[in-house]
Design a protein around this motif. Sequence first.
Motif, PDB file in Angstrom:
ATOM      1  N   ASN A  46      49.268  41.518  35.840  1.00  0.00           N
ATOM      2  CA  ASN A  46      49.846  41.406  37.173  1.00  0.00           C
ATOM      3  C   ASN A  46      48.829  41.747  38.280  1.00  0.00           C
ATOM      4  O   ASN A  46      49.144  42.405  39.243  1.00  0.00           O
ATOM      5  CB  ASN A  46      51.088  42.306  37.277  1.00  0.00           C
ATOM      6  N   LYS A  47      47.587  41.290  38.068  1.00  0.00           N
ATOM      7  CA  LYS A  47      46.588  41.474  39.133  1.00  0.00           C
ATOM      8  C   LYS A  47      45.483  40.408  39.037  1.00  0.00           C
ATOM      9  O   LYS A  47      45.336  39.744  38.009  1.00  0.00           O
ATOM     10  CB  LYS A  47      46.001  42.878  39.098  1.00  0.00           C
ATOM     11  N   SER A  48      44.750  40.282  40.136  1.00  0.00           N
ATOM     12  CA  SER A  48      43.655  39.303  40.173  1.00  0.00           C
ATOM     13  C   SER A  48      42.324  39.996  39.919  1.00  0.00           C
ATOM     14  O   SER A  48      42.148  41.161  40.290  1.00  0.00           O
ATOM     15  CB  SER A  48      43.584  38.655  41.554  1.00  0.00           C
ATOM     16  N   GLN A  96      38.657  34.017  41.823  1.00  0.00           N
ATOM     17  CA  GLN A  96      39.355  34.992  40.980  1.00  0.00           C
ATOM     18  C   GLN A  96      40.450  34.329  40.161  1.00  0.00           C
ATOM     19  O   GLN A  96      40.853  33.196  40.426  1.00  0.00           O
ATOM     20  CB  GLN A  96      39.959  36.081  41.860  1.00  0.00           C
ATOM     21  N   TYR A  97      40.894  35.080  39.193  1.00  0.00           N
ATOM     22  CA  TYR A  97      41.974  34.616  38.331  1.00  0.00           C
ATOM     23  C   TYR A  97      43.115  35.626  38.430  1.00  0.00           C
ATOM     24  O   TYR A  97      42.881  36.840  38.367  1.00  0.00           O
ATOM     25  CB  TYR A  97      41.453  34.536  36.896  1.00  0.00           C
ATOM     26  N   ASN A 153      30.293  39.880  35.809  1.00  0.00           N
ATOM     27  CA  ASN A 153      30.898  39.013  36.830  1.00  0.00           C
ATOM     28  C   ASN A 153      29.878  38.700  37.916  1.00  0.00           C
ATOM     29  O   ASN A 153      30.237  38.346  39.036  1.00  0.00           O
ATOM     30  CB  ASN A 153      32.156  39.661  37.425  1.00  0.00           C
ATOM     31  N   TYR A 154      28.597  38.864  37.552  1.00  0.00           N
ATOM     32  CA  TYR A 154      27.525  38.724  38.536  1.00  0.00           C
ATOM     33  C   TYR A 154      27.589  37.383  39.275  1.00  0.00           C
ATOM     34  O   TYR A 154      27.641  37.340  40.502  1.00  0.00           O
ATOM     35  CB  TYR A 154      26.161  38.897  37.857  1.00  0.00           C
ATOM     36  N   ASP A 155      27.596  36.283  38.540  1.00  0.00           N
ATOM     37  CA  ASP A 155      27.467  34.979  39.198  1.00  0.00           C
ATOM     38  C   ASP A 155      28.657  34.672  40.101  1.00  0.00           C
ATOM     39  O   ASP A 155      28.482  34.287  41.257  1.00  0.00           O
ATOM     40  CB  ASP A 155      27.303  33.867  38.149  1.00  0.00           C
ATOM     41  N   LEU A 156      29.875  34.852  39.560  1.00  0.00           N
ATOM     42  CA  LEU A 156      31.052  34.537  40.376  1.00  0.00           C
ATOM     43  C   LEU A 156      31.125  35.452  41.597  1.00  0.00           C
ATOM     44  O   LEU A 156      31.444  35.000  42.699  1.00  0.00           O
ATOM     45  CB  LEU A 156      32.333  34.635  39.537  1.00  0.00           C
ATOM     46  N   SER A 157      30.801  36.728  41.423  1.00  0.00           N
ATOM     47  CA  SER A 157      30.847  37.659  42.558  1.00  0.00           C
ATOM     48  C   SER A 157      29.850  37.247  43.634  1.00  0.00           C
ATOM     49  O   SER A 157      30.138  37.297  44.825  1.00  0.00           O
ATOM     50  CB  SER A 157      30.509  39.087  42.140  1.00  0.00           C
ATOM     51  N   ARG A 158      28.651  36.885  43.191  1.00  0.00           N
ATOM     52  CA  ARG A 158      27.631  36.464  44.160  1.00  0.00           C
ATOM     53  C   ARG A 158      28.090  35.207  44.903  1.00  0.00           C
ATOM     54  O   ARG A 158      27.897  35.090  46.102  1.00  0.00           O
ATOM     55  CB  ARG A 158      26.306  36.186  43.451  1.00  0.00           C
TER      56      ARG A 158
END
Length: 518
Positions: A364-366, A357-358, A342-347
């Motif tokens: 039942n969580k993001s 996030q999804y 999840n490196y790119d999205l987190s950065r």
Amino acid sequence: MANVQDDLLKKIIAHAKEYGFIFQSSEIYDGLSAVYDYGPNGVELKNNIKEYWWKSMVYMHENIVGLDAAIFMHPTVWKASGHVDAFNDPLIDNKDSKKRYRADQLIEDFMAKLNAKIEKEIAKGRKKFGESFDEQKFRETNPNVLRIQKKLDQVHSRYVQAMNNNDLKELRQIIIDYGIADPETGSKNWTEVRQFNLMFETQFGSVADEASKVYLRPETAQGIFVNFLNVMKTARMKVPFGIAQIGKAFRNEIVARQFIFRMREFEQMEMQFFVRPGTEMEWFEYWKNYRLKWHKNLGLGDELYRIHEHDKLAHYANAAVDIEFRFPMGFKELEGIHSRTNYDLSRHEQFSGKKLQYFDPELNKSYVPYVVETSIGLDRTVLAILSASYMEEDVSDKGQTEKRVVLKIPPALAPVKAAVFPLVRKDGLPEVARKVFNMLRFKFNVAYEEKDSIGRRYRRQDAIGTPYCITIDHQTLQDDTVTIRERDSMEQIRVKINQLPQIIEQRVNMSSLLEKLA
Ligand code: ATP
């Protein structure tokens, strides 16, 4: 062997120019290094490859949609992605020849040579021992093989460590210790190794200062990441899903001497697949297999492809392989499949302050999805297809020696699908040929030619890979039949004019190529 292969690359470069596939950029000004233009046949071939990729990825996967993001992006994108700090190659200069190289590539080429030496020993052994040859045992006991293998293992382990630690001094030391020489001049007089950032910069607006600095994108992937939410919401996608994009990328490559294999402006076809954390390895396997199948489906020969596991994982990846192709210069990367976590999205969350996030209704969580990427170079695919389909054939007939050069391009990708010829330029034949041409052009890219002998016209179409040539002759005027000649077998049959669309369609349509893949 090396010479034969060098020759092949030279022949392909010359052929690609002569037949309007690829020209050097700004040629009348002596060219611009590592930048190329695609001519009339090149652009058709490229468009067909794009269509094959796009349809197989987007149309054939319900959960993949397309995107066309801009080349310019907010400069912070490249800070977040790590490109400003770490998109570097280790550069080394030879003091005598003044030639510049990538230190990592010099070492990799050296290791490939050691490997080739081992293969040669094994081939010798096989010849000597014949039927009873046991390769495993030979590798374990032959003194020559053992000696070279030991050396190879040593270089390899030092190299991997140096790359992982970004240890430039050690990279140079490996080059010195193993006496690696300038491949063009043999000189071993090397400078220090320096890091070199590959991104091109330019200025936005009229004031040239640090704040107006923008980059030409070095990969298309970041345009996908920053549009993750836009696409997910508007196309109502649910994880797992993918976003596909084809577009230009720019890299100020240090060594750019291998035609369209390594360019400073090139085109990528990339797909980022967003998945639930923990499922990325399954998807990585899926995409590795699917992409390999996509390549082999072209029918150029399965033995031309191999999977190469990465020695050094990029800082963001937890798994990575290359699909390599046997180019005239040897096996080299054609496509990369990377599990980018999840490196790119987190950065981008961190740098933009926006949540990327999804919400997963089943859990039942993001979460920030994990990403599996497939990234293929369009230009390298063009080179792969040209080099595998280029054939010189002896077509001597009735005592007359003759050679033909034919490009056995997969018919669905061929620039021109059929060429229409009147046998002679009189007796009403051109008029009928024009009618046939006009009928076919609605469905296919067809060519019309009436100059030169039929034989010469066949050769010209063979040289650009046209699957069919259709000749209108005097008999056509009587019974509406023509001859149709197939490129690979050179067989000619007589058929009715109204059968032509179906015959051509059967062989050249993209759907059957896609159906084979399904
Ligand atoms: P290499 O190790 O050959 O420099 P890379 O690992 O940096 O390539 P990626 O960043 O994974 O390449 O890019 C994905 C694909 O884009 C590559 O597999 C290749 O087909 C293509 N590509 C990368 N750089 C170039 C270039 N300079 N010219 C043409 N195609 C390129």
